[in-house]
Design an enzyme around this catalytic site. Structure first.
Site, PDB file in Angstrom:
ATOM      1  N   ASN A  16      -5.841  -7.026  12.948  1.00 42.32           N
ATOM      2  CA  ASN A  16      -7.074  -7.234  12.176  1.00 42.32           C
ATOM      3  C   ASN A  16      -7.178  -8.717  11.810  1.00 42.32           C
ATOM      4  OD1 ASN A  16      -9.062  -7.428  10.249  1.00 42.32           O
ATOM      5  ND2 ASN A  16      -8.332  -5.731   8.993  1.00 42.32           N
TER       6      ASN A  16
ATOM      7  N   CYS B 289     -13.951  -9.332   5.667  1.00 41.33           N
ATOM      8  CA  CYS B 289     -14.110  -8.919   7.077  1.00 41.33           C
ATOM      9  C   CYS B 289     -15.566  -8.761   7.491  1.00 41.33           C
ATOM     10  CB  CYS B 289     -13.375  -7.620   7.329  1.00 41.33           C
ATOM     11  SG  CYS B 289     -11.643  -7.724   6.945  1.00 41.33           S
TER      12      CYS B 289
ATOM     13  N   HIS C 196     -15.828  -4.318  13.881  1.00 43.11           N
ATOM     14  CA  HIS C 196     -14.700  -5.022  13.266  1.00 43.11           C
ATOM     15  C   HIS C 196     -13.420  -4.272  13.641  1.00 43.11           C
ATOM     16  CE1 HIS C 196     -11.927  -6.799  10.604  1.00 43.11           C
ATOM     17  NE2 HIS C 196     -11.928  -5.833   9.701  1.00 43.11           N
TER      18      HIS C 196
HETATM   19  N1  ACO Z   1       5.673   1.968   9.148  1.00 40.04           N
HETATM   20  C1  ACO Z   1       6.119   3.185   8.812  1.00 40.04           C
HETATM   21  N2  ACO Z   1       5.616   3.897   7.800  1.00 40.04           N
HETATM   22  C2  ACO Z   1       4.608   3.330   7.094  1.00 40.04           C
HETATM   23  C3  ACO Z   1       4.092   2.065   7.389  1.00 40.04           C
HETATM   24  C4  ACO Z   1       4.667   1.367   8.466  1.00 40.04           C
HETATM   25  N3  ACO Z   1       4.260   0.148   8.842  1.00 40.04           N
HETATM   26  N4  ACO Z   1       3.098   1.781   6.511  1.00 40.04           N
HETATM   27  C5  ACO Z   1       2.985   2.839   5.691  1.00 40.04           C
HETATM   28  N5  ACO Z   1       3.906   3.790   6.033  1.00 40.04           N
HETATM   29  C6  ACO Z   1       4.166   5.082   5.427  1.00 40.04           C
HETATM   30  C7  ACO Z   1       3.676   5.165   4.001  1.00 40.04           C
HETATM   31  O1  ACO Z   1       4.654   4.619   3.136  1.00 40.04           O
HETATM   32  C8  ACO Z   1       3.495   6.643   3.820  1.00 40.04           C
HETATM   33  O2  ACO Z   1       4.745   7.206   3.556  1.00 40.04           O
HETATM   34  P1  ACO Z   1       4.890   8.434   2.492  1.00 40.04           P
HETATM   35  O3  ACO Z   1       4.055   9.545   3.087  1.00 40.04           O
HETATM   36  O4  ACO Z   1       6.358   8.676   2.482  1.00 40.04           O
HETATM   37  O5  ACO Z   1       4.323   7.898   1.220  1.00 40.04           O
HETATM   38  C9  ACO Z   1       3.049   7.125   5.201  1.00 40.04           C
HETATM   39  O6  ACO Z   1       3.395   6.073   6.103  1.00 40.04           O
HETATM   40  C10 ACO Z   1       1.572   7.382   5.317  1.00 40.04           C
HETATM   41  O7  ACO Z   1       0.874   6.311   4.699  1.00 40.04           O
HETATM   42  P2  ACO Z   1      -0.689   6.229   4.693  1.00 40.04           P
HETATM   43  O8  ACO Z   1      -1.106   5.006   3.941  1.00 40.04           O
HETATM   44  O9  ACO Z   1      -1.269   7.537   4.281  1.00 40.04           O
HETATM   45  O10 ACO Z   1      -0.952   6.025   6.261  1.00 40.04           O
HETATM   46  P3  ACO Z   1      -2.315   6.027   6.997  1.00 40.04           P
HETATM   47  O11 ACO Z   1      -2.297   6.974   8.101  1.00 40.04           O
HETATM   48  O12 ACO Z   1      -3.481   6.066   6.038  1.00 40.04           O
HETATM   49  O13 ACO Z   1      -2.319   4.573   7.655  1.00 40.04           O
HETATM   50  C11 ACO Z   1      -3.261   2.416   7.249  1.00 40.04           C
HETATM   51  C12 ACO Z   1      -2.213   3.418   6.838  1.00 40.04           C
HETATM   52  C13 ACO Z   1      -2.969   2.013   8.670  1.00 40.04           C
HETATM   53  C14 ACO Z   1      -3.164   1.194   6.340  1.00 40.04           C
HETATM   54  C15 ACO Z   1      -4.657   3.056   7.145  1.00 40.04           C
HETATM   55  O14 ACO Z   1      -4.835   3.661   5.882  1.00 40.04           O
HETATM   56  C16 ACO Z   1      -5.785   2.069   7.363  1.00 40.04           C
HETATM   57  O15 ACO Z   1      -5.952   1.519   8.435  1.00 40.04           O
HETATM   58  N6  ACO Z   1      -6.619   1.855   6.334  1.00 40.04           N
HETATM   59  C17 ACO Z   1      -7.740   0.938   6.456  1.00 40.04           C
HETATM   60  C18 ACO Z   1      -7.228  -0.457   6.383  1.00 40.04           C
HETATM   61  C19 ACO Z   1      -8.288  -1.461   6.695  1.00 40.04           C
HETATM   62  O16 ACO Z   1      -9.225  -1.209   7.414  1.00 40.04           O
HETATM   63  N7  ACO Z   1      -8.081  -2.640   6.145  1.00 40.04           N
HETATM   64  C20 ACO Z   1      -8.846  -3.755   6.478  1.00 40.04           C
HETATM   65  C21 ACO Z   1     -10.043  -3.924   5.674  1.00 40.04           C
HETATM   66  S1  ACO Z   1     -10.799  -5.375   6.163  1.00 40.04           S
HETATM   67  C22 ACO Z   1     -10.632  -6.635   5.019  1.00 40.04           C
HETATM   68  O17 ACO Z   1     -11.555  -6.917   4.287  1.00 40.04           O
HETATM   69  C23 ACO Z   1      -9.342  -7.446   4.951  1.00 40.04           C
END
Ligand code: ACO
Length: 323
Positions: free
Chosen positions: A279, A110, A249
């Site tokens: 993304n 990214c 980004h």
């Molecule tokens: N729908 C419903 N529930 C979900 C979903 C979904 N789509 N995805 C995850 N959950 C659940 C999880 O299973 C978890 O359940 P649990 O508490 O029973 O275990 C709960 O939601 C919370 O999960 P978290 O991972 O803690 O959720 P968070 O608020 O952190 O959001 C997310 C997750 C959106 C992935 C976030 O962590 C994020 O955006 N991280 C950064 C990702 C990013 O920037 N990636 C790109 C990098 S760029 C590159 O190089 C490709």
């Protein structure tokens, strides 16, 4: 160096949050609140990264009133190349009609567009090339596990292209690039390279898909965006108040909001289109830039700060004066 033109392209298939509700244990509300995303575009089965890159590049060339042969060097920033080799940029240049010109891919996920701008600045400002076409292009939908709700909802496909050319005034005011490869597995596609070639066992274990430690990436993203912004501004001898537009980004609305709050930037100066595209990795910044230019939001003389982060882990920021 200046940006002579910028253009974008996204595939026609749109996948909404409601679409995911049909096959995943998720909701529009969860996705909207946790990420800010509503829709994303996914490539068709017969559409590859080079197809998206070529569509964006054609528009950028037309807007700059250039032929493909007028460009000296083609760079494609991508984490989802058509093949591991040859470079997608070679295919893009050939299909555009620029056989014989320099072409290479830049692989830093990214952060690709930010790294690409900086590499291109080095090549143009040193006089090696007069014109470079830089495309951020991705088809992340091809490498996410569509059954994994924690990653499938996040990524979209698209491309953004800029024609960069030598000019009297210099738009490139300063940059900061960084990387920390201590824990590559924080965000990676495990199988497909020399560490773990794709075999039946790898496929059975799902190692061909994107694996991401979401919370780790989230924390790193906010701190790296803030630090990279400040260092790049310092190198440009500018301060946060000098930023007319921040183009971050587009990985998660909450990441952008947290960084912007810390940087104390007014919301109207921050360009966000994550609701439309999800993304798109290396394509997200040039797509947002293309939209802003189409909407005539950016004017000559504006200071635009591009900031990104991604797998590596990697990060970067570029301070740019629009002309
Ligand atoms: N729908 C419903 N529930 C979900 C979903 C979904 N789509 N995805 C995850 N959950 C659940 C999880 O299973 C978890 O359940 P649990 O508490 O029973 O275990 C709960 O939601 C919370 O999960 P978290 O991972 O803690 O959720 P968070 O608020 O952190 O959001 C997310 C997750 C959106 C992935 C976030 O962590 C994020 O955006 N991280 C950064 C990702 C990013 O920037 N990636 C790109 C990098 S760029 C590159 O190089 C490709």
């Amino acid at each position: 160096m200046r940006i002579a033109s910028v253009a974008r392209h996204a595939p026609s298939r749109v996948v909404t949050n409601e679409d995911f509700e049909r096959w995943l244990d998720t909701t529009d509300e969860w996705i909207s609140v946790r990420t800010g995303m509503k829709r994303r575009h996914w490539a068709a089965d017969d559409e590859a990264t080079s197809d998206l890159a070529i569509a964006a590049a054609r528009r950028a060339l037309a807007d700059a009133k250039l032929e493909a042969g007028d460009v000296d060097c083609y760079i494609v920033a991508t984490a989802t190349p058509d093949y591991i080799f040859p470079a997608t940029a070679c295919i893009v240049a050939a299909k555009l009609g620029a056989v014989g010109k320099a072409a290479f891919d830049l692989s830093i996920a990214c952060s690709g567009f930010i790294y690409g701008l900086t590499v291109a600045a080095g090549l143009v400002r040193s006089g090696v090339y007069q014109r470079i076409l830089l495309v951020g292009a991705e088809t992340l939908s091809k490498i996410v596990n569509k059954q994994d709700r924690s990653t499938a909802i996040l990524f979209g496909d698209g491309a953004g292209a800029v024609v960069l050319e030598a000019s009297e005034e210099d738009s490139f005011l300063g940059a900061e690039l960084g990387a920390d490869g201590s824990n590559p597995s924080t965000l990676f596609q495990e199988a497909g390279g020399s560490r773990h070639p794709v075999d039946h066992a790898a496929v059975d274990a799902g190692l061909q898909y994107v694996h991401m430690e979401g919370r780790e990436v989230f924390k790193f993203a906010v701190t790296s965006m803030i630090a990279a912004t400040d260092v790049a501004l310092q190198r440009a001898h500018l301060s946060r108040q000098d930023i007319d537009f921040l183009i971050p980004h587009q990985a998660n609305r909450r990441i952008i909001d947290a960084a912007v709050k810390y940087l104390e930037l007014p919301r109207e100066r921050v360009l966000v289109n994550i609701q439309e595209y999800g993304n798109t990795s290396a394509a997200s910044i040039p797509i947002a830039l293309a939209e802003a230019v189409e909407e005539r939001r950016i004017s000559r003389g504006d200071v635009v700060l591009f900031v990104g982060f991604g797998a590596g882990l990697s990060w970067g920021a570029v301070v740019w004066r629009w002309q």
